[in-house]
Design a protein around this motif. Sequence first.
Motif, PDB file in Angstrom:
ATOM      1  N   SER A 141      31.108  80.473  13.829  1.00  0.00           N
ATOM      2  CA  SER A 141      31.740  79.221  14.246  1.00  0.00           C
ATOM      3  C   SER A 141      30.731  78.114  14.520  1.00  0.00           C
ATOM      4  O   SER A 141      31.122  76.998  14.865  1.00  0.00           O
ATOM      5  CB  SER A 141      32.580  79.467  15.500  1.00  0.00           C
ATOM      6  N   LYS A 142      29.448  78.400  14.405  1.00  0.00           N
ATOM      7  CA  LYS A 142      28.375  77.419  14.597  1.00  0.00           C
ATOM      8  C   LYS A 142      28.287  76.907  16.034  1.00  0.00           C
ATOM      9  O   LYS A 142      27.737  75.831  16.288  1.00  0.00           O
ATOM     10  CB  LYS A 142      28.535  76.226  13.640  1.00  0.00           C
ATOM     11  N   SER A 143      28.830  77.659  16.979  1.00  0.00           N
ATOM     12  CA  SER A 143      28.774  77.247  18.378  1.00  0.00           C
ATOM     13  C   SER A 143      27.611  77.878  19.120  1.00  0.00           C
ATOM     14  O   SER A 143      27.215  77.396  20.188  1.00  0.00           O
ATOM     15  CB  SER A 143      30.085  77.616  19.095  1.00  0.00           C
ATOM     16  N   LEU A 144      27.066  78.960  18.564  1.00  0.00           N
ATOM     17  CA  LEU A 144      25.995  79.695  19.223  1.00  0.00           C
ATOM     18  C   LEU A 144      24.811  79.846  18.286  1.00  0.00           C
ATOM     19  O   LEU A 144      24.957  79.887  17.055  1.00  0.00           O
ATOM     20  CB  LEU A 144      26.483  81.084  19.654  1.00  0.00           C
ATOM     21  N   LEU A 145      23.639  79.955  18.895  1.00  0.00           N
ATOM     22  CA  LEU A 145      22.416  80.182  18.147  1.00  0.00           C
ATOM     23  C   LEU A 145      21.593  81.210  18.908  1.00  0.00           C
ATOM     24  O   LEU A 145      21.368  81.064  20.112  1.00  0.00           O
ATOM     25  CB  LEU A 145      21.625  78.885  17.999  1.00  0.00           C
ATOM     26  N   VAL A 146      21.170  82.263  18.219  1.00  0.00           N
ATOM     27  CA  VAL A 146      20.316  83.258  18.845  1.00  0.00           C
ATOM     28  C   VAL A 146      18.874  82.979  18.431  1.00  0.00           C
ATOM     29  O   VAL A 146      18.594  82.665  17.267  1.00  0.00           O
ATOM     30  CB  VAL A 146      20.738  84.698  18.476  1.00  0.00           C
ATOM     31  N   VAL A 147      17.959  83.046  19.414  1.00  0.00           N
ATOM     32  CA  VAL A 147      16.541  82.771  19.196  1.00  0.00           C
ATOM     33  C   VAL A 147      15.757  83.994  19.641  1.00  0.00           C
ATOM     34  O   VAL A 147      15.941  84.494  20.766  1.00  0.00           O
ATOM     35  CB  VAL A 147      16.081  81.531  19.993  1.00  0.00           C
ATOM     36  N   ALA A 148      14.897  84.494  18.777  1.00  0.00           N
ATOM     37  CA  ALA A 148      14.079  85.662  19.094  1.00  0.00           C
ATOM     38  C   ALA A 148      12.615  85.305  18.904  1.00  0.00           C
ATOM     39  O   ALA A 148      12.255  84.608  17.949  1.00  0.00           O
ATOM     40  CB  ALA A 148      14.461  86.846  18.210  1.00  0.00           C
ATOM     41  N   ARG A 149      11.766  85.795  19.823  1.00  0.00           N
ATOM     42  CA  ARG A 149      10.359  85.437  19.806  1.00  0.00           C
ATOM     43  C   ARG A 149       9.479  86.639  19.496  1.00  0.00           C
ATOM     44  O   ARG A 149       9.918  87.779  19.536  1.00  0.00           O
ATOM     45  CB  ARG A 149       9.960  84.826  21.149  1.00  0.00           C
ATOM     46  N   ALA A 150       8.232  86.331  19.214  1.00  0.00           N
ATOM     47  CA  ALA A 150       7.305  87.378  18.796  1.00  0.00           C
ATOM     48  C   ALA A 150       7.101  88.436  19.881  1.00  0.00           C
ATOM     49  O   ALA A 150       6.785  89.579  19.575  1.00  0.00           O
ATOM     50  CB  ALA A 150       5.969  86.756  18.405  1.00  0.00           C
ATOM     51  N   ASN A 151       7.264  88.056  21.158  1.00  0.00           N
ATOM     52  CA  ASN A 151       7.082  89.040  22.223  1.00  0.00           C
ATOM     53  C   ASN A 151       8.340  89.843  22.488  1.00  0.00           C
ATOM     54  O   ASN A 151       8.398  90.633  23.437  1.00  0.00           O
ATOM     55  CB  ASN A 151       6.642  88.342  23.509  1.00  0.00           C
ATOM     56  N   GLY A 152       9.400  89.644  21.655  1.00  0.00           N
ATOM     57  CA  GLY A 152      10.625  90.404  21.791  1.00  0.00           C
ATOM     58  C   GLY A 152      11.646  89.774  22.707  1.00  0.00           C
ATOM     59  O   GLY A 152      12.720  90.343  22.911  1.00  0.00           O
ATOM     60  N   PHE A 153      11.353  88.579  23.278  1.00  0.00           N
ATOM     61  CA  PHE A 153      12.311  87.895  24.144  1.00  0.00           C
ATOM     62  C   PHE A 153      13.409  87.267  23.286  1.00  0.00           C
ATOM     63  O   PHE A 153      13.134  86.518  22.359  1.00  0.00           O
ATOM     64  CB  PHE A 153      11.598  86.812  24.962  1.00  0.00           C
ATOM     65  N   ILE A 154      14.683  87.587  23.586  1.00  0.00           N
ATOM     66  CA  ILE A 154      15.821  87.140  22.782  1.00  0.00           C
ATOM     67  C   ILE A 154      16.778  86.388  23.689  1.00  0.00           C
ATOM     68  O   ILE A 154      17.101  86.850  24.805  1.00  0.00           O
ATOM     69  CB  ILE A 154      16.535  88.335  22.121  1.00  0.00           C
ATOM     70  N   GLU A 155      17.261  85.229  23.249  1.00  0.00           N
ATOM     71  CA  GLU A 155      18.188  84.439  24.052  1.00  0.00           C
ATOM     72  C   GLU A 155      19.274  83.854  23.168  1.00  0.00           C
ATOM     73  O   GLU A 155      19.069  83.613  21.964  1.00  0.00           O
ATOM     74  CB  GLU A 155      17.463  83.325  24.803  1.00  0.00           C
ATOM     75  N   VAL A 156      20.463  83.628  23.762  1.00  0.00           N
ATOM     76  CA  VAL A 156      21.584  83.005  23.076  1.00  0.00           C
ATOM     77  C   VAL A 156      21.754  81.606  23.657  1.00  0.00           C
ATOM     78  O   VAL A 156      21.857  81.434  24.890  1.00  0.00           O
ATOM     79  CB  VAL A 156      22.874  83.830  23.255  1.00  0.00           C
ATOM     80  N   LEU A 157      21.790  80.600  22.770  1.00  0.00           N
ATOM     81  CA  LEU A 157      21.911  79.207  23.177  1.00  0.00           C
ATOM     82  C   LEU A 157      23.286  78.685  22.810  1.00  0.00           C
ATOM     83  O   LEU A 157      23.796  78.956  21.715  1.00  0.00           O
ATOM     84  CB  LEU A 157      20.841  78.351  22.497  1.00  0.00           C
ATOM     85  N   ASP A 158      23.892  77.930  23.720  1.00  0.00           N
ATOM     86  CA  ASP A 158      25.151  77.241  23.446  1.00  0.00           C
ATOM     87  C   ASP A 158      24.808  75.884  22.839  1.00  0.00           C
ATOM     88  O   ASP A 158      24.150  75.052  23.483  1.00  0.00           O
ATOM     89  CB  ASP A 158      25.957  77.072  24.725  1.00  0.00           C
ATOM     90  N   ILE A 159      25.220  75.670  21.587  1.00  0.00           N
ATOM     91  CA  ILE A 159      24.815  74.462  20.879  1.00  0.00           C
ATOM     92  C   ILE A 159      25.438  73.216  21.507  1.00  0.00           C
ATOM     93  O   ILE A 159      24.805  72.160  21.603  1.00  0.00           O
ATOM     94  CB  ILE A 159      25.181  74.581  19.392  1.00  0.00           C
ATOM     95  N   GLU A 160      26.672  73.306  21.956  1.00  0.00           N
ATOM     96  CA  GLU A 160      27.355  72.139  22.510  1.00  0.00           C
ATOM     97  C   GLU A 160      26.671  71.654  23.787  1.00  0.00           C
ATOM     98  O   GLU A 160      26.409  70.463  23.972  1.00  0.00           O
ATOM     99  CB  GLU A 160      28.821  72.494  22.795  1.00  0.00           C
ATOM    100  N   SER A 161      26.371  72.597  24.699  1.00  0.00           N
ATOM    101  CA  SER A 161      25.782  72.199  25.968  1.00  0.00           C
ATOM    102  C   SER A 161      24.257  72.203  25.954  1.00  0.00           C
ATOM    103  O   SER A 161      23.616  71.520  26.748  1.00  0.00           O
ATOM    104  CB  SER A 161      26.264  73.139  27.075  1.00  0.00           C
ATOM    105  N   GLY A 162      23.700  72.975  25.053  1.00  0.00           N
ATOM    106  CA  GLY A 162      22.245  73.089  25.001  1.00  0.00           C
ATOM    107  C   GLY A 162      21.679  74.066  26.004  1.00  0.00           C
ATOM    108  O   GLY A 162      20.460  74.153  26.179  1.00  0.00           O
TER     109      GLY A 162
END
Length: 1607
Positions: A1086-1107
Amino acid sequence: MAFTTFDYTVGWISALPVELAAAKAMMDKPLHPILPQDTQDTNNYTLGRIGKHNVVLAIPPNMGVGAAAQAAANLLRSFPNIRFGLMVGIGGGVPGALTANSMLDNSMLDIRLGDVVVSYPKQQHGGVIQYDFGTEIQESNGSEFVRKGHLDKPPPVLLTALRNLQANDMTEPLKFQRHYEEMLENYPTMSRQYLRPDNDELYSSYYIHQGDKADCSQCPKEQLIARNSRTVSIVHYGLIGSANRVLRNAVERDRLHEEEGIICFEMEAAGLMNEFPCVVIRGICDYCDSHKSKQWQAYSSAIAAAYAKELLLNIAPKSVDTLPRLSFLINLVEQQLDKTHQTNESLRKITSKLESVEDVAAHTRHTECIEALNCLHPRYDKARLEDTKGGLLRDAYKWVLETKEYKSWQSIGGLLWIKGNPGKGKTMLVCGIVDELKHDDKAYFFCQATINTNNTATMVLRGLIFAALDLIVPLSDTLSGKIAQASKLPQESAFYVYSDIIDEILSSQKMVILIDALDECLSGQDMLLRYIVKSSASHSSQWLVTSRNIPAIGDYLNQASRLSLELNDRSVSDAVHGFIRHKVRELARAKDYDADLQTFVLRYLLDNAEGTFLWVSLVCSSLLKIRPRETKAELLEYPPSLRAVYQRMLSIIEEAKDAHKLKQILSTICIVFRPITLDELGSLIDLPEEDMPYLEDFISECGSFLNIRQSSIEFVHQSAKDFLLEQEPQHILSCKKINLHHRAFVKSLEALQSLKRNMYSLIEPGTSLDEVVIPDPDPLKDIRYACLYWIDHLMQSYERPSIAGISATDASLILNFLEMKYLYWLESLSLLEQVYPATLKLLKLQFATQFDSGSEQPSSDPSEYSIFQEFVNDSIQFIQYFQQALVHFPLQVYISGLLFCPSYSLIKQRFWHEAPTWASVERGLEEYWPSYLSLDNVDYPRFLLWSADAERLAALDRNGISTWDVTTGQLLTTFEARHEFAFADSGATLMTISDNGASIALWSTITGELLETKMLRDSKFPAPVPKSFGKGEFESAFSDDASLVARAHSWIHSVEIHRTSCGGIVRRIPLYDVEFMICNLSFNISKSLLVVARANGFIEVLDIESGYNIWSTPSKAFSQVMFSRCSTVLAIASDRLEMWDWQSDRIFYSLPAIGTRVDSAIQTRKVTFLQDTVLVSNATELEEWDLKSPTKHGNHMSFGTKISAVRVCNDGQKIAAATVDAVRVWHLDKAIGAASTIDDSSNTESLKCVYFNGKTIYTVSDSDTSSIRMRSVAVEDNADVTLRTQVNSDMCSMSPNGSNIALWGYYNKSAEIWNLDHGRRLLLMNSSGDNSLMGMGWGPGEAQITISQLNQTAWLECWSISEARMVRRLALPSNREVVSDKDFEYLFWSPTGSHLLMSSEFGLDLWTEDQTCWRNVLEDNGYSCVNESCMSFSADASLFAYISAEKDLKLFKTDTLNMLLSIRGHGLSFLLSIDDHWLKTDRAWYGVPHTSTKIDKLVVSRRNSEHLNIESDPWRDKTWLRSGETNIIWLPPEYRPAASCWDTVKSKIVLGMDATRFTILDVRWNHSIGSKSQYTEGTELSPRHLHKRRRSSVAIYPQHKKIAESL
């Protein structure tokens, strides 16, 4: 019969009297009388006939290129109908020699005195090179000669004849020797001079003739080169060197051969090739050395003339008539000769603007561009149309020049549309406007529906580009790459590349573009109209188009200026009247009308023409065929309208004696899908055999409806076809249109009964289409149309075949055809380059066979129809499985096709008699077709993506992006890109992000061309991007619909989300804890969420509307992070899998690790989501698991190798999964296996190597540790013995005697030696501390093994295997670093144990026992060898050889390290051995030199190897099983061995695909026999007998196996 100068079509030039005498003797008796010649012509001629050709013999006044050009100019002046020429005489040859460089392209020469050399195009040369024409450029170390100019190749009709003679020569001797013997019989006195001499002496190139005698009596015989005697003349084809001087220098001869590829030298041809299109034929009378004599001149002249006669007898007179006359060149030749009488300027191309081009490379590019366009210049269409329409009269078109619309268009530009009804003269208007635009740069094209080369949008653009390049030659420099790319694409795909090319031309050059008859563009008309509108609005160039009054065209051109012929009827009528007066004057002269008749005809035409040019042309054409006294009565029968004329023509046909035959021809021409030839027409109609020779007469009797143009039948005008189609076909042939199609279908299948194996008599099984020579006559010429269109006619013979199904009668016809001719049909499709279109047509046929279950059964015998359906299904499986071979290699349909076709395939059962007798699959053949489609041409793909309609698939691998049509498996495009991408516009385009992340690019999936680049605006990405902002430092991802793109970079501390439509930013979300690089981004659906993963294994989910960051998890190992379709589940994949309920911050379940090795880059799980389940890779298998519970629903596929990417299409019905070298596509309903809970039972082993001793197969495979499996090849013995080791091996090596195997691991620092005879471990070695094993090699002797360790000591250790202890140490080479963490070392002992080769990143070093020291053979060169199999010693260790990382084969003397032999680009080889005479590889054998000859002067003997092999280079194609260097069996993807996992023993070869699958083939290919003789035609069962056997076996056939068994 009295001949005129217009009756002669072939010009023959010979420079010497001895040549002319032989040419005269080849003429048929009697010779023709001399004819008057032009007053300025100083030539002397002999006229005569050879076969059906009238020939003119001419001799220049003296030798040299200028004299030959003058003779050609005079000949064309007196004989204006000459179509091509022959330059026949003597020349000097390059003798038989094979140098180290020429050996690379197999250019083995054996040219002897008395042989014949024929000019033939090669690379960029047309067949003749003027090697003394160029510029001497001073350089610091001397000077360099740069050759200039480019000579044309012979006309196509000559090249075709030469190819045919080459093919004939492969099967039986040519007849030119017989022509020579007949000459001596007819002219006995010639025997005194023209007999073949006996002596053929060749001296060393460096030995110069001694004394002043020409007979070499003072030259010592020790300088002669020993050769086997030969008494027959052989024909050679290649490049001929021409100059204004005689070459008598053997060293210079050899240099020119090496650098230019010249094989013959002479003095006249360069003066002819551009002005007098011809082929050069030379009899070899000397070797261009100082030992030149005239002893062989007479015989060589005669044998060359005999070959020329053979060539002419193989050329059909009709094909000569289609060539343009050469007389139009006379003035240009004269002008050129005036300028170049004392120089070599005559070599410049006089018919183009290339006279100003100094750069040979630019000239070559221009020529290549023109050839790649593969079309005629539109000027020839213009001339043809003017001729067929009665000539161009200025009075007929000048009115349009005064109209306000035309004047406005000329002054303002833009797009002008001239529209009018049929026959109003639109085409002649365009012809006239082209002539009026004398000083403008213009390009034009004439569409014509009845001509295939003029009725598609792509051909329109090709013609326009041709015309533009002809005007502006430098354009070729910038456009050559795109034109070459477009030439390789299908027409529909090429259109977009060509349109881009025209845009590029118009952006730099103002031009006038004219296109006539847009309504006759049958394919791609919409695309063309859209492009015209877009381009005319985007560029300052002017566009003028014409068409009929068709509303659909008007809808596109609604903004264009319009000029209607109907609104200018007065002007059109006046123009028609002028045309009538001209035509009547022509009639009066031709038919000798008196004044009264001429006036009557004129008045009638003026009164009834109604402003229609076509009506006038049709009536005048009819009057030309009748006698003057019948003219008035005939004329009064013609009604005044065009439609009425057509009706009258049809009435005349209906009243004709052969009305039924004529109407049958007319109706057939109406329904064919493309214009057909006379030969093809004969196969589609029901005419008595005795009428077939008169087809052309029947065509001429079809009123004025039809014309014959270059053997193709076409309607005289599109309006004629429209008229006939408007009349329901039953009025033409008393039957409906669908009945006409059905007749064409039935007749097509009848015609295809002539199909047989090897239609073109190919020799080698791996012959590619590029090497195919079309025989003359072409056995496919009559059935070409039937091959391609029988299914189309079948489909058109049913109103709704998908509902009603195929009738029982038609099903029986099709089944009979497929059973008897299917493989022969596929071979023909391959030869015609129509495999992919045929695949689509078979799929249509398959769909039509699946009739609706609720409809009436199409057959009273359901089992009969079931057989038909199954055979169609099997046919489709066959063509899709082998299509990668079929599209390039026609004979592989019988070889690879029947070898690897599954056991229960109906095709295999039916065509068993066509299988090769020299090859068989002994073990490992699959029983059924795979349930997937394999896609080739990939290299470690890491990302897959489906188009929205699931019709296309794209893969990103190490080479870029590839796209396929998943219906046929056809590779569509490849282009460079390195980041993830998205489909847009329903799959028509791909969207990628640039390497620096600053912009996005749109690519055409049809052509691979860059369409548009968009900058991502409002970004904090710096511009320009700093160098550190490079590849790998940022990450990007597209949303599923490609509307959004996200990108992140640790340098800017945020994630940016942009709209792809405009590049504008949607959201910038700050990131914290920025010291770790972003490695993975992924949107939800639905393009409302974005998952970001980093080299150290830290993973987070971002809400695109609110940031905001709405969820995160601490450090997790991952290779892929992905949302489920419902966005509630997040999959985190590495070697294990975690399924997260991220909203509740808990794990649903996890799957354990695969058993990953530390050094493996692709031992990770890959994930893709279905609606309610997830597909997960488990090393080599794909499994389906529940989203939220640890329940496995089943397995979808086992791959044998590790899975690198997986993707499900949007509708969830198709799956694609990739391994290292292939992509598989299948439907979801192919899943197998029962539900289960978590287990770790999947096979995770990867195959490392395969060894074979003829009885047992030994394989080494890896998981956590290595396993050795021993398999007996006996069919009845299926028990495997498995030896479990403690080593995770990086390398393994079999001992020379095959009894022991060594395995060693770099990372787990251990090695093991196993005895295979007893299955026990002999030795286990473990390194201590930080030591690692770097290399290992057997020896010295069988009882020892030598190891190299990475440690603080500089020693090699020799271990006794039986005593399990170190017995000796050898110091490492002094150039070796003590401690290194780089790659492996390879050790190879000589058989004597006295020498050791060590190859590594530091170079190649040789240790010798007597000197106890190392000598460097090759300095640090990256890697000197690839593995130990690429090194070898001779038995006495006096010689050693190796294959370098650059794939060069080198041979050295051991004591002096002198290089004896170097073969560049040889390639890797699993066989490398040396004896007293030969250096042997699995590709070839090379003679061991025993002299001190310099390497660059070395003549190397070479012999083809017959050793079975597969490409060993991991970066090269592994699709072929070869015998030596000859491709013999194409390997389907399922039978291609893993890297280096194959082995051979005599005729047996074992292919190891994975740890559990292997195949054994027995291949006994004989190079000397060839493919044609190595198959046996079995006794074919008739279809009736087959059906009877089936009915007596079983009633219903639900599975392939049962049907196959019934066969």
